[in-house]
Each structure stands twice: as structure tokens, then as C-alpha cells.
Design a protein around this motif. Structure first.
Motif, short mmCIF file in Angstrom:
data_model
loop_
_atom_site.label_atom_id
_atom_site.label_comp_id
_atom_site.label_asym_id
_atom_site.label_seq_id
_atom_site.Cartn_x
_atom_site.Cartn_y
_atom_site.Cartn_z
N GLU A 3 -10.60 -6.70 -5.92
CA GLU A 3 -10.85 -6.37 -4.52
C GLU A 3 -10.06 -7.32 -3.63
N GLY A 4 -9.25 -6.76 -2.75
CA GLY A 4 -8.51 -7.56 -1.79
C GLY A 4 -7.17 -8.05 -2.30
N TYR A 5 -6.79 -7.73 -3.56
CA TYR A 5 -5.51 -8.16 -4.12
C TYR A 5 -4.80 -6.94 -4.70
N PRO A 6 -4.28 -6.06 -3.90
CA PRO A 6 -3.73 -4.80 -4.41
C PRO A 6 -2.28 -4.87 -4.86
N ILE A 7 -1.57 -5.97 -4.60
CA ILE A 7 -0.14 -6.03 -4.89
C ILE A 7 0.09 -6.56 -6.30
N LYS A 8 0.77 -5.78 -7.14
CA LYS A 8 1.11 -6.22 -8.51
C LYS A 8 2.46 -6.94 -8.49
N ALA A 9 2.58 -8.01 -9.31
CA ALA A 9 3.85 -8.72 -9.41
C ALA A 9 4.10 -9.09 -10.86
N ASP A 10 5.40 -9.09 -11.20
CA ASP A 10 5.81 -9.41 -12.58
C ASP A 10 6.82 -10.55 -12.53
N ILE A 37 0.45 -11.18 -11.80
CA ILE A 37 -0.12 -11.85 -10.63
C ILE A 37 -0.51 -10.77 -9.64
N TRP A 38 -1.66 -10.95 -9.00
CA TRP A 38 -2.09 -10.06 -7.90
C TRP A 38 -1.89 -10.80 -6.59
N PHE A 39 -1.29 -10.17 -5.59
CA PHE A 39 -1.14 -10.74 -4.25
C PHE A 39 -2.01 -9.96 -3.25
N ALA A 40 -2.43 -10.69 -2.22
CA ALA A 40 -3.25 -10.07 -1.19
C ALA A 40 -2.43 -9.14 -0.30
N SER A 41 -1.13 -9.40 -0.16
CA SER A 41 -0.31 -8.55 0.68
C SER A 41 1.14 -8.63 0.22
N GLU A 42 1.94 -7.69 0.68
CA GLU A 42 3.36 -7.71 0.36
C GLU A 42 4.03 -8.95 0.96
N GLU A 43 3.55 -9.38 2.13
CA GLU A 43 4.13 -10.56 2.76
C GLU A 43 4.01 -11.78 1.86
N PHE A 44 2.83 -11.94 1.23
CA PHE A 44 2.65 -13.07 0.33
C PHE A 44 3.58 -12.94 -0.87
N ALA A 45 3.77 -11.72 -1.38
CA ALA A 45 4.67 -11.52 -2.51
C ALA A 45 6.09 -11.89 -2.14
N ARG A 46 6.54 -11.45 -0.97
CA ARG A 46 7.91 -11.78 -0.55
C ARG A 46 8.07 -13.26 -0.29
N THR A 47 7.01 -13.90 0.27
CA THR A 47 7.06 -15.35 0.52
C THR A 47 7.29 -16.11 -0.76
N ASN A 48 6.73 -15.61 -1.87
CA ASN A 48 6.88 -16.28 -3.15
C ASN A 48 8.14 -15.85 -3.89
N GLY A 49 9.04 -15.12 -3.24
CA GLY A 49 10.33 -14.81 -3.83
C GLY A 49 10.40 -13.50 -4.58
N PHE A 50 9.36 -12.68 -4.54
CA PHE A 50 9.40 -11.41 -5.25
C PHE A 50 10.06 -10.33 -4.38
N VAL A 51 10.63 -9.33 -5.04
CA VAL A 51 11.32 -8.24 -4.36
C VAL A 51 10.61 -6.94 -4.68
N ARG A 52 10.43 -6.09 -3.68
CA ARG A 52 9.74 -4.81 -3.89
C ARG A 52 10.50 -3.96 -4.90
N ALA A 53 9.79 -3.39 -5.85
CA ALA A 53 10.41 -2.69 -6.98
C ALA A 53 11.21 -1.48 -6.55
N ASP A 54 10.79 -0.79 -5.53
CA ASP A 54 11.51 0.42 -5.11
C ASP A 54 12.40 0.14 -3.92
#
Length: 689
Positions: A644-651, A672-689
């Protein structure tokens, strides 16, 4: 007296003369004979061959200088030709167009022909001349006025001789050999001969001549095969450049040869093949010929893409290749990935060039390409693709080496030391673990310290005291903290369970009936709608924090929670949920702690990824320590079901993330689960699509 002295003087004089004469005679008898040297032997042999041919009045004419070193032997120039010598081959004459051809290819020092083994003489064809040479594949230079000087060697020479040589059906060579992949071809005045080094078969023009060549056995030796591979790659003027050092052994029966611009690797099963540049660097980074790719089975070749690409195939059971492009570098494609990729057209198909090596999540092997991706479920033996429409083309596809290793294994690079550095590498690799273990120990200490309850005022606001609320007995409060109902509050000896306490909307909710048990809980837009709903619209939680009827239908006033507590909780939620909206805001809201038996997850700021740093996104949780929640969570449970509250998947292996509704979201395992896409991008991840 005078007479006596005179007699003694005569005797002394005679003795002196006798001693001098004896000394001179002894020195003559005991003088060592002249010592022979390789150069003197060469001079004597070359002079004898010259004189046998007529000396100054013969076809060579007078000498033009003295004997000089030439490769592993010696040579001497004459007015109309040269004589070359080694102890193994003897001294032999080369002149005219055959000498010009020989020296144009490097002569005795730089060609792969060796030294002449016979004097240049007439061939069987009219007006022809020929000379044979000492290389293992028995080359000959054959000349006629019409065709010029041509080299015939190896399998082609064996077949030509079997068909009658220059007096047979094929006549004399009209061109030098050419190489196209694994096939060597040479044209003659009466047809042509081709030899496939992989199938060990001859073909001819006219075709009926091939039937006479079935009994020929072409020997395979490392030196001849390496020389042929180098010639096919352009020789000394090609990308390999000059030879560096001698051949060296690889494993039981392999051989390597280094050049300024690359290497040639040989084994009896694979032959000799050229690898250069970034393909060679990638190959040796995973162990080279002693790694799990095995020896190369093809020389580096054009990959078929523009503006440039290169490809090499290898001998491992799962048929790996290394494919290089300027955009993505050298990438390994193997097993199921390679089988599917080739089925879909390879680099020139819809998927295009590979972008990165394959990754594994359990039984799922995946690889990204320029135009999409391929995934293979090893347990279900099923492919999936992106775009999805390509999947149907892979039905029933056989996967080579299904039981072979799927990940490249590191190993020592093959070099001129014949692998003797492998042991050294292993020991230094073990020593390199010492600082890594030290870092891990420090991280462990930090994690344990963060898990241990702190003395005194934890958060400096007076709300909590040693894990109790305002000094009250936690049995009476029943406060469960911000991690949800997964962790029970209270001490085990207390007979009554602790009353339910409102929780943060970011904590894991109790496993209530969610309507997701029908298998569609991760299907595209359904989850996206939930994620985009007003429930997380930045205005708090459902407008006013907690609705009185949100929990099991029981009004908040009837629970064992003070009104002041609810006000404080609402304030905390407002602070948490609005933290991202204001970049200058400082989150000072107190973080609730667990009751003494609650299990606290390790602080995410201490997380160290277990993959090589620098290649993928680095995980950094920049949330304040006292925020009461984090921007990410490790996927320690169900890797498909979002907390709940962590919908973003990261690899971490690919550095990609997936948001609900994006392609591949449902079938992707999260690390890893992120709370938002912004947090994922902040940590250096790139959107898969």
C-alpha cells in the motif's frame, strides 16, 4: 779461462734458440681451429649453391653484397635474384616474378610462406615457373606469362594436385585465394575449387570434379589455421596489424596469437578465428576462451546494421554471440534470447540491436533490445515479448542449451602467459574482499544501532518517552506504530489484545477484502485509477485525515484513542503528505515508534545494493530520518503485489522502473518499491517505456 767462458756462451745461446723454436712449434700445433658460426655456415651453403648454378656466368650473375640475416635464416643478393638459407631448408634460388611475389607478401621475414624448399624451376605447364615453400600448409608460387605469379596452398593445393595440378583439368591458377566466411575459393584457368573449413567439404566448378576429392584428408594445425585467419582479415595491413610475441597454449589443445590490434584463438573443433576491439574486451571480461562462452566459432564479421556493427559467435552449448554497435557497445546474447532474437530477424528485424546483457529474476530471463524486449520463463518454457504481437512467432521455438549456464562467468583473460595468471587473479580477488567485508560490517553496525531503542527523548518533541506515550503503559494505549497490522503490539504476557490504533496511510494496511483475488489485481488501468485517485491528491488523506467510519465501521470516538491523539495524527499526516509539494519544506513531524515487540524494518538509508556500483541506478533514500515513512521499500515479500502506497516497481539490474499501467508492469518482478515515479527518477532509475 777465456776459452771456457766462450764455450759456455755458445751452449747458452744454442739452448735459447732451441727453446724459442720449440715454443713456436708448440703454438702452431696447439692453435685452435677456426670456429664455425651460423653466418659462416650460411655463407658457405649459399656460395656452394651459386657456384653450382654457374657462379658469375650463371643466371644469377655476380654477388651483390654479403650474407645478411633474413627472418630465421639468411639471404644473399645477386645481380638477377637471391638465395635464401636455413639449416632445415638448405640454400635455394628465387628470382624474377616469383621473387617479386614472395617479397610483396613479406618474404622470409614477414610472410607466412616460410623459406624456399627447392630452387625456382619450370612447372608442368608450358612456359611456367614455380617454387615451393616451408610453411606447414605447403604453399607454392606458380607463374605463367598470362596469369602472373599466384600462391596456391593448403586444402586448395591438395585438391589441385589431386586433379592433376597445372597439367590437369583445372589448368593453372589465375587468381589468389579469396575467403568468404568459412569458405576459401581459388580460381584456375579451367574452373575453381572451394573448401569449407567447417563442413570439411570441397565444391568445384565444374561440379563433377568434386567427386574425385572425397578421399582427401586436410590436416588441421594451429599455425596454418592462424595464418589463414590472419590473411582473411587483411594480413599485416588489416585490423590485426603486426604480430606480437609467439603463439601460446590455451587449455588442453587451444592456441592463441596476439597482434597489435586483436587476437586469433584456435582449437581443433573451432578452427582459428579473429576477435578485435570492444568485442575482444567484452569476451575477455567474461573469461575469454576459458570462460563459459568457449572459443569463437567465427571470425569477427559485419553485423548487418548501419552505420556499423560487429558480431562473433561462440562455441558454448547455448550458442552465444557478442554483438557490438556504436550506440550500445558489446552485448552478449545467448540461449533463449538469441534463439528468439534470430527467429525475429536478429539485428535487422523489428527488435534491432541488443542494448544490454540479459537479466534474471527467478525463472524469468529477459533482455532489452533497441526495438523492444524478450522474456523467457524457464519453468513454463514460454516466451513473452514487447511488442506483444511478436510473441506468436516464437511458439514452439527450440531453445539451445536450455540447461547451460545463463549468466557469463568471470575468468582470467587469455594471454601470452598461457593462463598462468589465473591462480594469481584468484588470490588477489579474495584479498579484495577484505575491504568489502569491512564496509559490510560497518553497515551492519549502523543498522543494528538504528534498530536499538534510543534513550531519552527520541524526537525532541516530548510525545514519546522510552517507547511509551506520555508515560502511559503501552498496554493501555495499544499503539502499533507506522508499519501496519502486520506487527502486533503489546507484550505477550498481557491477556487482552491491544486496541486498534489509527495508522499512517503509507503503512501496510490489514489484509482486508480488497477485491483483488480474481487475478486482475495488476491489470493495467484498474491499478492506475487507484493510484491516480483523490485518495492521494496531495490534500492529506481523504480530505480530513481519517474518516470516523473508516475502520471496521466503528466510530473513532468509541475507540481507546484520545481526541488529542487524532489531532496530532492528522497534523503528522498533513506534514508527511505535503512534504513533496514544497521543495523548501522541512519535515519536522514526529515519527511514531513501534511498541517494544514490534519488528522495525532496517533503515533504508543504510541499504547497499548487491550489484556492481556505477552500472545501474544507485539507491539513495533522501527522506528525513524522522519522517515516519520512506520513499522506497525492498521487495522482501510478494514481488508482484505492490505494498500500500508503494506502487512503483524498480529493477536494479536494468536500472528501469515501471508505473501502474505501463507495458510490462504486471509481469515484472520488483526488487524495490517506490512511493512515486519522482522518487524512482531521483534514485537514477529510468521509466521502462
Amino acid at each position: 779461462m777465456t776459452r771456457q767462458r766462450s764455450r759456455l756462451s755458445r751452449i747458452a745461446g744454442r739452448l735459447a734458440v732451441g727453446l724459442v723454436s720449440a715454443g713456436l712449434f708448440a703454438s702452431v700445433l696447439m692453435a685452435p681451429p677456426a670456429v664455425a658460426t651460423p653466418e659462416s655456415d650460411a655463407d658457405a651453403a649459399i656460395t656452394a649453391a651459386w657456384e653450382t648454378g654457374g657462379g658469375e656466368t650463371g643466371p644469377l650473375g655476380p654477388k651483390d653484397g654479403g650474407v645478411y640475416p633474413a627472418g630465421d635464416g639468411f639471404g644473399q643478393n645477386f645481380a638477377s635474384g637471391k638465395i635464401f638459407f636455413t639449416p632445415d631448408t638448405g640454400a635455394h634460388i628465387v628470382s624474377g616474378a616469383i621473387l617479386e611475389k614472395y617479397e610483396s607478401l613479406g618474404g622470409p621475414a614477414d610472410s607466412d610462406l616460410g623459406f624456399p624448399t627447392i630452387d625456382e624451376g619450370p612447372g608442368r605447364a608450358a612456359n611456367s615457373r614455380n617454387s615451393t615453400f616451408s610453411a606447414p600448409d605447403k604453399p607454392v608460387i606458380f607463374w605463367t606469362p598470362d596469369t602472373g605469379a599466384r600462391v596456391v596452398r593448403g586444402a586448395i593445393n591438395q585438391a589441385w594436385d589431386a586433379l592433376g595440378g597445372s597439367a590437369g583439368a583445372l589448368g593453372v591458377p589465375s587468381e589468389d585465394e579469396t575467403t568468404n566466411g568459412d569458405v576459401v575459393t581459388q580460381k584456375f584457368t579451367g574452373g575453381e575449387i572451394s573448401w569449407n573449413r567447417k563442413t570439411k567439404a570441397f565444391t568445384t566448378v565444374p561440379p563433377e570434379l568434386a567427386g574425385q576429392l572425397g578421399a582427401i584428408e586436410v590436416p588441421s594445425d594451429a599455425t596454418s589455421a592462424i595464418a589463414a585467419a590472419r590473411r582473411a582479415a587483411g594480413g599485416a595491413l588489416g585490423p590485426l596489424g603486426a604480430e606480437e610475441g609467439a603463439q601460446y597454449a590455451i587449455g588442453a589443445d587451444g592456441v592463441g596469437q596476439n597482434y597489435a590490434g586483436g587476437k586469433i584463438f584456435y582449437s581443433p573443433d573451432t578452427g582459428a578465428n579473429v576477435v578485435t576491439g570492444q568485442v575482444l574486451a567484452k569476451y575477455e571480461s567474461v573469461g575469454g576462451p576459458t570462460g563459459d562462452l568457449g572459443f569463437p566459432t567465427t571470425s569477427e564479421a559485419d553485423g548487418g546494421l548501419t552505420p556499423q556493427s560487429r558480431v562473433v559467435e561462440f562455441a558454448a552449448e547455448d550458442q552465444p554471440v557478442i554483438f557490438w554497435t556504436p550506440d550500445f557497445g558489446a552485448v552478449i546474447v545467448r540461449g533463449a534470447m538469441n534463439a528468439a532474437w534470430q527467429k525475429l530477424g536478429g539485428a535487422t528485424g523489428e527488435l534491432g540491436a541488443p542494448k544490454a546483457d540479459q537479466t534474471e529474476n527467478g525463472d524469468i530471463v529477459s533482455q532489452q533490445f533497441n526495438g523492444g524486449s524478450i522474456s523467457w520463463d524457464r519453468a513454463a518454457k514460454k516466451f513473452s515479448t514487447e511488442p506483444a504481437g511478436l510473441q506468436s512467432q516464437l511458439a514452439g521455438l527450440e531453445v539451445p542449451g536450455a540447461d547451460a549456464p545463463q549468466a557469463p562467468a568471470d575468468g582470467p583473460q587469455a594471454d601470452g602467459d598461457s593462463g598462468k595468471g589465473a591462480s594469481w587473479f584468484s588470490w588477489w580477488w579474495l584479498l579484495g574482499l577484505i575491504p568489502l567485508l569491512g564496509v559490510l560490517a560497518l553497515i551492519g553496525v549502523a543498522v543494528l544501532r538504528n534498530r536499538r531503542p534510543r534513550d531519552g527523548d527520541h524526537f525532541g518533541d516530548g510525545h514519546f518517552d522510552d517507547g511509551h506515550h506520555d508515560g502511559e503503559d503501552p498496554y493501555e494505549r495499544g499503539y502499533s506504530g507506522g508499519y501496519g497490522d502486520r506487527y502486533e503490539s503489546g507484550y505477550p504476557s498481557r491477556p487482552e489484545p491491544a486496541p486498534y490504533t489509527p495508522q499512517s496511510p503509507w503503512a501496510s494496511a490489514p489484509p482486508a477484502e480488497s477485491g483483488t483475488e480474481d487475478g486482475d489485481d495488476y491489470s493495467g488501468d484498474d491499478y492506475a485509477d487507484e493510484y491516480d485517485s483523490d485518495e492521494y491528491d496531495g490534500d492529506g488523506y481523504d480530505g480530513d485525515g481519517y474518516d470516523a467510519d473508516d475502520h471496521d465501521g466503528e466510530p473513532a470516538a468509541e475507540r481507546d484513542v484520545d481526541a488529542d491523539d487524532l489531532e496530532e495524527l492528522d497534523a503528522e499526516q498533513d506534514a508527511v503528505l505535503s512534504f513533496d509539494d514544497d521543495p523548501d519544506a522541512v519535515d519536522t513531524a514526529p515519527t511514531r515508534i513501534e511498541s517494544p515487540t514490534a519488528v522495525i524494518a532496517p533503515p533504508q538509508t543504510a541499504y547497499e545494493p548487491d550489484f556492481p556500483s556505477g552500472r545501474h541506478a544507485a539507491i539513495q533514500d533522501d527522506e528525513p530520518e524522522d519522517a515516519g515513512w520512506t520513499s522506497m521499500r525492498l521487495a522482501t515479500g510478494d514481488r508482484y503485489r505492490a505494498p500500500e502506497g508503494y506502487p512503483i516497481k524498480a529493477d536494479t539490474k536494468t536500472g528501469l522502473y515501471w508505473a501502474p499501467g505501463s507495458p510490462g508492469y504486471r509481469d515484472t518482478e520488483a526488487e524495490i518499491w517506490f512511493a512515486s515515479e519522482e522518487f524512482a527518477r531521483t534514485n537514477g532509475f529510468v521509466r521502462a517505456d
